[in-house]
Design a protein around this motif. Sequence first.
Motif, mmCIF file in Angstrom:
data_model
loop_
_atom_site.group_PDB
_atom_site.id
_atom_site.type_symbol
_atom_site.label_atom_id
_atom_site.label_comp_id
_atom_site.label_asym_id
_atom_site.label_seq_id
_atom_site.Cartn_x
_atom_site.Cartn_y
_atom_site.Cartn_z
ATOM 1 N N ILE A 246 -30.489 6.312 51.562
ATOM 2 C CA ILE A 246 -29.309 7.340 51.876
ATOM 3 C C ILE A 246 -29.121 7.405 53.340
ATOM 4 C CG2 ILE A 246 -29.001 9.996 51.993
ATOM 5 C CD1 ILE A 246 -30.714 10.133 49.484
ATOM 6 N N ASN B 14 -26.978 4.434 54.491
ATOM 7 C CA ASN B 14 -25.562 4.392 54.039
ATOM 8 C C ASN B 14 -24.758 5.641 54.996
ATOM 9 O OD1 ASN B 14 -24.718 2.662 51.820
ATOM 10 N ND2 ASN B 14 -26.525 3.500 50.814
ATOM 11 N N LEU B 15 -25.626 6.514 55.205
ATOM 12 C CA LEU B 15 -25.008 7.385 56.383
ATOM 13 C C LEU B 15 -24.798 6.736 57.860
ATOM 14 C CD1 LEU B 15 -24.283 10.432 56.994
ATOM 15 C CD2 LEU B 15 -26.502 10.706 57.565
ATOM 16 N N LEU C 183 -20.094 6.149 52.286
ATOM 17 C CA LEU C 183 -20.440 7.592 52.188
ATOM 18 C C LEU C 183 -20.391 7.800 50.758
ATOM 19 C CD1 LEU C 183 -18.226 9.055 55.202
ATOM 20 C CD2 LEU C 183 -20.834 8.720 54.994
ATOM 21 N N LYS D 241 -21.567 5.815 48.148
ATOM 22 C CA LYS D 241 -22.840 5.495 47.807
ATOM 23 C C LYS D 241 -24.027 6.373 48.380
ATOM 24 C CE LYS D 241 -21.978 0.529 48.063
ATOM 25 N NZ LYS D 241 -21.938 -0.685 48.974
ATOM 26 N N ARG D 242 -23.757 6.944 49.543
ATOM 27 C CA ARG D 242 -24.624 8.109 50.126
ATOM 28 C C ARG D 242 -24.666 9.250 49.159
ATOM 29 N NH1 ARG D 242 -24.889 12.937 52.619
ATOM 30 N NH2 ARG D 242 -22.664 12.612 52.758
ATOM 31 N N SER E 233 -27.750 10.551 46.932
ATOM 32 C CA SER E 233 -28.349 12.003 46.869
ATOM 33 C C SER E 233 -28.292 12.544 45.437
ATOM 34 C CB SER E 233 -27.381 12.750 47.999
ATOM 35 O OG SER E 233 -27.586 11.989 49.472
#
Length: 80
Positions: free
Chosen positions: A24, A27-28, A49, A51-52, A56
């Motif tokens: 996470i 990806n951020l 974002l 994917k993040r 999550s």
Amino acid sequence: MGAGSNEPEVRMKTLFIVAVLALIVWNLGAGLYYMVVDKGTTNRTVNALTKRIALSVALILLVIAGIATGVLQPHDVHRG
């Protein structure tokens, strides 16, 4: 078998959760990098974002399901 017999199982659960959290954060960071480098010319920022957010939501749902099924056991720190 002693009280610590399930220690490898607990470590694997913890490792899995930490690995997903690392993905996470990765990806951020990728979203930030793409935003700075691409300057809005590609969709890489949006994809990273997205994917993040998906990771999550998946992690939250897995933790909820794990607690509901008894696979994960929350601690009682707040119940002093």
